[in-house]
Enzyme design. Sequence first.
Site, PDB file in Angstrom:
ATOM      1  N   THR A 218      42.285  45.555  42.695  1.00  0.00           N
ATOM      2  CA  THR A 218      41.097  45.401  41.862  1.00  0.00           C
ATOM      3  C   THR A 218      40.606  43.959  41.905  1.00  0.00           C
ATOM      4  O   THR A 218      41.346  43.028  42.234  1.00  0.00           O
ATOM      5  CB  THR A 218      41.374  45.759  40.397  1.00  0.00           C
ATOM      6  OG1 THR A 218      42.162  44.708  39.788  1.00  0.00           O
ATOM      7  CG2 THR A 218      42.082  47.089  40.266  1.00  0.00           C
ATOM      8  N   ASP A 219      39.356  43.784  41.521  1.00  0.00           N
ATOM      9  CA  ASP A 219      38.855  42.433  41.316  1.00  0.00           C
ATOM     10  C   ASP A 219      39.558  41.834  40.093  1.00  0.00           C
ATOM     11  O   ASP A 219      40.213  42.539  39.328  1.00  0.00           O
ATOM     12  CB  ASP A 219      37.330  42.449  41.137  1.00  0.00           C
ATOM     13  CG  ASP A 219      36.676  41.205  41.698  1.00  0.00           C
ATOM     14  OD1 ASP A 219      37.312  40.126  41.664  1.00  0.00           O
ATOM     15  OD2 ASP A 219      35.521  41.280  42.156  1.00  0.00           O
ATOM     16  N   TRP A 220      39.375  40.555  39.902  1.00  0.00           N
ATOM     17  CA  TRP A 220      40.194  39.804  38.940  1.00  0.00           C
ATOM     18  C   TRP A 220      39.783  40.057  37.483  1.00  0.00           C
ATOM     19  O   TRP A 220      38.612  39.995  37.131  1.00  0.00           O
ATOM     20  CB  TRP A 220      40.084  38.316  39.255  1.00  0.00           C
ATOM     21  CG  TRP A 220      41.143  37.758  40.161  1.00  0.00           C
ATOM     22  CD1 TRP A 220      41.781  36.565  40.008  1.00  0.00           C
ATOM     23  CD2 TRP A 220      41.704  38.327  41.353  1.00  0.00           C
ATOM     24  NE1 TRP A 220      42.698  36.373  41.021  1.00  0.00           N
ATOM     25  CE2 TRP A 220      42.674  37.438  41.856  1.00  0.00           C
ATOM     26  CE3 TRP A 220      41.499  39.528  42.033  1.00  0.00           C
ATOM     27  CZ2 TRP A 220      43.426  37.689  43.000  1.00  0.00           C
ATOM     28  CZ3 TRP A 220      42.240  39.794  43.182  1.00  0.00           C
ATOM     29  CH2 TRP A 220      43.180  38.885  43.650  1.00  0.00           C
TER      30      TRP A 220
END
Length: 581
Positions: free
Chosen positions: A299-301
């Site tokens: 996932t993105d942060w």
Amino acid sequence: MHPYQDPTRCLDDRVGDLLSRLSLAEKAGLMFHTMIIVNPDGTLHEGDAMVASATDLVAGKLINHVNILTTGPVAPRRIAEWHNRIQALAESTGPGIPVTVSTDPRHGVIDNPAASAAAGGFSAWPEPIGLGATKDPDLVREFADIARQEYVAAGIRVALHPMADLATEPRWARTSGTLGSDADMVSALLTAYIQGLQGPALGPDSVAAMVKHFPGAGPQMNGEDAHFPYGREQVYPGGMWDYHLKPFEAAFAAGAAQVMPYYGMPVDTEHEQVGFGFNRGVIEGLLRGRYGFDGVVCTDWGLVTDAEIMGTPMPARAWGVEHLDRLGRIERILQAGADQLGGEQCPELIVELVERGRVSEARVDVSVRRILRDKFRLGLFDERRYVDPDATARVVGRSAFRAAGLEAQRRSLVVLDNDGVLPLTEGAAVYLDGVDPAVAAGYAEVVDDPARADVAIVRRAAPFEPRGGGFEAFFHAGRLEWTADELAPVLQVASTVPTVVDVWLDRPAVLTPLTGQAAALVGSFGSSDEALLDVLFGRSPSGGTLPFELPSSMAAVAASREDVPNDTADPLYPYGHGLII
């Protein structure tokens, strides 16, 4: 020797053997990929209010995928020394699983803690959008191969790039990280990029490419960025959903090892209106089902935990599922089909989900198997666990690599307009604004009064609308036209002497007020003064062409559709425009 430690065994046997030996806590630690600070002297960071200590992350939480963050200049040799120290820490912890070190892009000029790092000791190239301006897959492959060599020498084995997103919304703050607006051209460049990083197959000399941001982050509503609550919606008024998938299809065909979904949530599509990292229809249905992708999905942060970054409160980017607690958010991410949580450091919550019976350990094993597979393929358990800092110092930023980067900077420059002033005459009297006089002295006589000059050279960054301080200040968003006060100094010089204006196009600026006023207009994408002057004075030919169109007005931008490439009415300069001088 355990079977997983035996390099003569097949990959599946090694992965299966190690997986069978791991505790649930060790498996959970593998499923997190978070930030870590590299001290300037190459020692392990002891932790601060923003980032945990290396010891706490690796030995305490058993996390061993880390994205390096440098808070100031750090020599590549020091990065290598830091890398060896963190590998030694990991080797002394539990089963001794080696750390996978990743980085955001670090070969350009933009220094944004959420997106990229300035080159520093690495070879300096134009930003990705400048590579897009060259429209040359061979050049992009050369760049990625050099980046691979430099990364591997420093111990960096996962690139949190390239971006496969399309620059279809002119106001979007992440435009500079894309390769352009045309899906076919971006697909060709992206293929070369991945081939340069990974080679024909992921192996001990590869850097794994984490392609982002699936299924295409370009069509942000009104161009706002999904890092922030006001930019969470992704829209498709032109019905171009499939168009934005084309570069990812090229990435899969090229063998991209890993994929990152974006923060944004789709509006008025067949998919659930939740962020892509939580979206089962997008990850399990589209990415894994339709495309058969079985690599690591990270996932993105920051999808789970609220934080404070650089003094700015940052809610978790849990768009569409804000009502869920942290356990519920992680449960949704795993149900959606992701393997790793980016920017998070709470493996104890996965352990809790399994112990409560909300997630099965078999589901955890599916992700851990994918994650371990890449570690083995990259040779981290064998010859690539440690690096040689002396070799790092010889490889990273070597003269041939810097020369190749400088040539790419030259080739990315786009001459937009020229009334005959270009090429400039060597030795002419030149007035400068935004150009280093020490560099220009090698080309011309530098004067401090435009009235005494034969020509002026002015460099400006594209305009933007400041949104606030702290973390938000790193994102250039909103308006694409200068205010009258911002334009006045440039127009004053142009009224006094023939003036060449170069604009750093991190987004497609509205340059209409400069046409007819500037003697020549140039667009740049992360080029040094030396690269610019080489082209202006005719030492190097101009060859770049626009990787997106330049709109004629903000009204045209506002009327355009976010998902449609090159969609503004009567653009000032169309996609692909560029003059040869």
